[in-house]
Design an enzyme around this catalytic site. Structure first.
Site, short mmCIF file in Angstrom:
data_model
loop_
_atom_site.label_atom_id
_atom_site.label_comp_id
_atom_site.label_asym_id
_atom_site.label_seq_id
_atom_site.Cartn_x
_atom_site.Cartn_y
_atom_site.Cartn_z
N LYS A 116 11.80 5.62 -8.75
CA LYS A 116 10.97 5.52 -6.73
C LYS A 116 12.19 5.21 -5.51
CE LYS A 116 6.86 3.23 -8.23
NZ LYS A 116 5.43 3.17 -7.11
N HIS A 235 -5.05 -1.68 -5.69
CA HIS A 235 -4.18 -0.37 -6.01
C HIS A 235 -4.62 0.93 -6.97
CE1 HIS A 235 -2.10 -3.38 -3.18
NE2 HIS A 235 -1.52 -3.60 -4.53
N ARG A 292 2.81 15.57 -12.52
CA ARG A 292 2.51 15.47 -13.91
C ARG A 292 0.68 16.67 -12.70
NH1 ARG A 292 -0.51 11.50 -12.76
NH2 ARG A 292 0.29 9.71 -12.16
P1 ADP Z 1 1.66 3.62 -8.25
O1 ADP Z 1 2.61 3.61 -8.44
O2 ADP Z 1 1.91 1.93 -9.30
O3 ADP Z 1 0.78 4.14 -8.22
P2 ADP Z 1 2.13 4.06 -5.05
O4 ADP Z 1 4.02 3.48 -4.77
O5 ADP Z 1 1.69 5.06 -5.44
O6 ADP Z 1 2.24 2.94 -6.98
O7 ADP Z 1 1.00 2.84 -4.70
C1 ADP Z 1 -0.45 2.61 -4.84
C2 ADP Z 1 -0.93 2.04 -4.08
O8 ADP Z 1 -0.66 0.78 -3.28
C3 ADP Z 1 -0.83 2.91 -2.70
O9 ADP Z 1 -2.39 3.90 -2.84
C4 ADP Z 1 -1.64 1.95 -1.83
O10 ADP Z 1 -2.72 1.45 -1.48
C5 ADP Z 1 -0.23 0.58 -2.53
N1 ADP Z 1 0.72 1.20 -1.76
C6 ADP Z 1 2.38 0.84 -2.46
N2 ADP Z 1 3.21 0.82 -1.43
C7 ADP Z 1 2.72 0.64 -0.49
C8 ADP Z 1 3.38 0.00 1.18
N3 ADP Z 1 4.41 0.09 1.14
N4 ADP Z 1 2.37 0.41 1.75
C9 ADP Z 1 0.87 -0.48 2.04
N5 ADP Z 1 0.85 -0.03 0.66
C10 ADP Z 1 1.20 0.24 -0.42
#
Ligand code: ADP
Length: 509
Positions: A116, A235, A292
Site C-alpha cells: 500500500k 471492513h 486480480r
Molecule cells: P483491505 O486491503 O484490508 O481490504 P482497504 O484499504 O481496502 O483494506 O480498506 C478496507 C475498508 O476499510 C474500506 O473499504 C473502508 O471501509 C475502510 N477504510 C480503509 N481505509 C480507510 C480510511 N482511510 N478512512 C476510512 N475508512 C477506511
C-alpha cells in the site's frame, strides 16, 4: 492461444473459472486438498490433481507444489482466482520461469500495487488524489504520535501488506495511538508476515466505490465502471451493487478517467480494480488497487454483459482488448449478496457442516455462483463464503425486489447461513433508498434485528423445526390409524384432510 489452464484455487471461484474455460474450449484442471476431494470444482474440471493436506499452507498456498503440478499436467497457464496466491509475486515469477502463463498482471505490477505504501507513492506521482497520510513505514509509537498530531485525528494505522480488513486500527485520540500501533503491527505480522504499518487520515463515513479496469499487452486500458461496496462488516464487503447509487453521472465519468490514469501509470495488464473512498461531499481519493479478479466482479458482468474471466484469458493470450471505452455501457442494475455459512446471531461465527438440502433460486435475472450441493460437507479449513447470489434488473428498485424474492426462495438446511440477515439488509430503509455509507451495518444494527425478529423469522433452524414437527404429526396420525408407513395408509391421511375440507367447505365438496 491458451489450451489448458490450471485453477490454483477452490470453491465458487474455481467453479466460475472452469465454466468460462469450458465455453472457450479450454481444458480445465482442478487442484484440490485432501479436504476438497468431494468439492464441486473437482467434479466439474476436465482433470483434477491432489496437492496435499487440508491446511491451505500445505496445499493451496504451496507454490512449488502448484507449479510442479502445472508443469506435470502439461498446462500452459494458471488462473489464481482471488485470495490464496492471486497477489503473490513469488508465485507469478515461478510460473513465468517454468514457462507457464500467470493469468494476472506482471509480477512487478503486483509488487508495486500490492504494497500500500508503494502504491500510494506511484499514484501520487501519477497525479491521482490519494487518501491523505504518509508514504513511509512507521518506526515507533512515538513517530506515530508525531504524525497524528500533524495530520489530526481521527486516523487509521494500516498494514502495508494488508488485505481482508486485517491489520487496521482506527485511532480517535492521542491516548489510543501506542496501543493501536502495537496491535496493528502484530496483527500485520501474524496475518501477512510483514509488520510494516503506516498512517492514513480516517475519512468519516465514506463510500467504498471501486472501478474495474482491463488492460491488454498492447498498452490499451479501459475501465468497466463502478461498484458500490459500502455494505461492510469489519471492513469486509457483504453486499455490492453496480452502478453506485451515490455517484452522479459526471463524477462517475471523472472517476473512470482517474482509474484509467492510475492503471496507465503502472502499465497495467489484465483485470484489476482501483478502489476509492468517497466522502459525503463527493470528494474522492485512491484507496488501493487489487491486482486480480474481485469476489464482486459479477455485478460488473451483469450490467455490461461481459465475461471477465474470458477477457482475462484473452488478455493473457496476448489478444488486444475486444472493447473500446465507448463500447462499454452500463445497462440496468445488479446486486450481489455474499452467502456465508455463519451464524448472524452469534457474532458471525463460521458454521461449516453437512448440507442436508438446498433449494436454489432461479428465474429471470437471477444468478447463483456457488460450489455447494446436497450431501456436501463444508470443510472447516477455508473461507465461510459458500455462494454468491447475484440479480440483475432494469432498475435499482426492481433489482432489490428481485433480490428479496430470490433470498426468500434460497433454502439451505443443515447449516446456518446469513440469508435472513441479507434479507433484512434488503429491507432496511437506508439500503432501499440508496442512502448508505460504510457505517451502514453499524448504524442499522437495530433496524436489521427488528426486521429479522418481527417480519421474517425464516431462519433455517425454524424451517427444520417445522419440517420435524410436520413429520412427527404425520407419524402420529398414521399410528392412530394403525399404519406404520405412508404406503400402508395411502388414503387415511388424505381422507382426514378431505374431512377437514368438507367441514370448512374449503374444497367445495
Ligand atoms: P483491505 O486491503 O484490508 O481490504 P482497504 O484499504 O481496502 O483494506 O480498506 C478496507 C475498508 O476499510 C474500506 O473499504 C473502508 O471501509 C475502510 N477504510 C480503509 N481505509 C480507510 C480510511 N482511510 N478512512 C476510512 N475508512 C477506511
Amino acid at each position: 492461444m491458451i489450451k489448458k489452464i490450471v485453477i490454483a484455487n477452490r470453491g465458487e471461484i474455481a467453479v466460475r473459472i472452469i465454466r468460462s474455460c469450458r465455453e472457450m474450449g479450454i481444458c480445465s484442471v482442478a487442484l484440490y486438498s485432501d479436504a476438497d476431494r468431494m468439492s464441486k470444482h473437482v467434479m466439474l474440471a476436465d482433470e483434477a490433481y491432489n496437492i496435499g493436506p487440508a491446511p491451505s499452507k500445505e496445499s493451496y498456498l504451496d507454490l512449488d507444489k502448484i507449479v510442479e503440478a502445472t508443469v506435470a499436467c502439461g498446462a500452459d497457464a494458471v488462473h489464481p482466482g482471488y485470495g490464496f496466491l492471486s497477489e503473490n509475486t513469488d508465485f507469478a515469477r515461478k510460473c513465468e520461469a517454468a514457462g507457464i502463463t500467470f493469468i494476472g498482471p506482471r509480477a512487478e505490477t503486483i509488487d508495486q500495487m500490492g504494497d500500500k505504501i508503494s502504491a500510494r507513492k506511484s499514484m501520487i506521482a501519477a497525479g491521482v488524489p490519494v487518501v491523505p497520510g504518509i508514504q513511509r513505514q512507521l518506526e515507533s509509537a512515538a513517530e506515530a504520535e508525531q504524525v497524528c498530531s500533524e495530520i489530526g485525528f481521527p486516523v487509521i494505522i494500516k498494514a502495508a501488506s494488508g488485505g481482508g480488513g486485517k491489520g487496521m486500527r482506527l485511532v480517535r485520540s492521542a491516548a489510543e495511538v501506542a496501543e493501536a500501533y502495537t496491535s496493528a503491527k502484530s496483527e500485520a505480522l501474524a496475518s501477512f508476515g510483514d509488520e510494516t504499518v503506516y498512517i492514513e487520515k480516517y475519512i468519516e463515513e465514506p463510500h467504498h466505490i471501486e472501478f474495474q479496469i482491463l488492460g491488454d499487452k498492447h498498452g490499451n486500458i479501459i475501465h468497466l465502471y463502478d461498484r458500490e461496496c459500502s455494505i461492510q462488516r469489519r471492513h469486509q464487503k457483504v453486499v455490492e451493487e453496480s452502478p453506485s447509487p451515490f455517484l452522479t453521472p459526471e463524477l462517475r465519468q471523472e472517476m473512470g478517467r482517474t482509474a484509467v490514469t492510475a492503471a496507465k501509470a503502472v502499465g497495467y495488464v489484465g483485470a484489476g480494480t482501483i478502489e476509492f473512498l468517497v466522502d459525503k461531499n463527493r470528494n474522492y481519493w485512491f484507496l488501493e488497487m487489487n491486482t486480480r479478479l474481485q469476489v464482486e466482479h459479477p455485478v460488473t458482468e451483469e450490467v455490461l454483459g461481459l465475461d471477465l474471466v474470458k477477457e482475462q484469458i484473452y488478455i493473457a493470450s496476448g489478444e488486444p482488448l475486444h472493447l473500446k471505452q465507448t463500447d462499454v455501457i452500463q445497462r440496468g442494475h445488479s446486486i450481489e449478496c455474499r452467502i456465508c455459512a455463519e451464524d448472524a446471531d452469534n457474532q458471525f461465527m463460521p458454521c461449516p457442516g453437512l448440507i442436508k438440502q438446498i433449494t436454489e433460486p432461479n428465474g429471470l435475472g437471477v444468478r447463483v455462483d456457488s460450489y455447494i450441493y446436497e450431501g456436501y460437507e463444508i470443510p472447516l479449513y477455508y473461507d465461510p463464503m459458500i455462494s454468491k447470489l447475484i440479480v440483475r434488473a432494469t432498475t435499482r428498485k426492481y433489482a432489490i425486489e428481485r433480490m428479496r424474492a430470490a433470498l426468500d426462495e434460497y433454502k439451505i438446511t443443515g447449516i446456518k447461513t446469513n440469508i435472513p440477515y441479507l434479507n433484512a439488509i434488503m429491507n432496511t430503509p437506508d439500503f432501499v433508498h440508496g442512502t448508505y455509507d460504510t457505517a451502514f451495518l453499524e448504524k442499522n444494527e437495530e433496524a436489521i434485528s427488528t426486521y429479522r425478529l418481527g417480519n421474517h423469522p425464516e431462519d433455517t433452524e425454524l424451517i427444520e423445526d417445522m419440517a420435524m414437527i410436520a413429520a412427527q404429526i404425520n407419524y402420529l396420525v398414521m399410528q392412530e390409524e394403525g399404519a406404520t408407513t405412508p404406503a400402508a395408509a395411502p388414503t387415511g391421511t388424505l381422507n382426514r384432510w378431505r374431512e377437514f375440507g368438507k367441514r370448512k367447505g374449503v374444497l367445495g365438496m
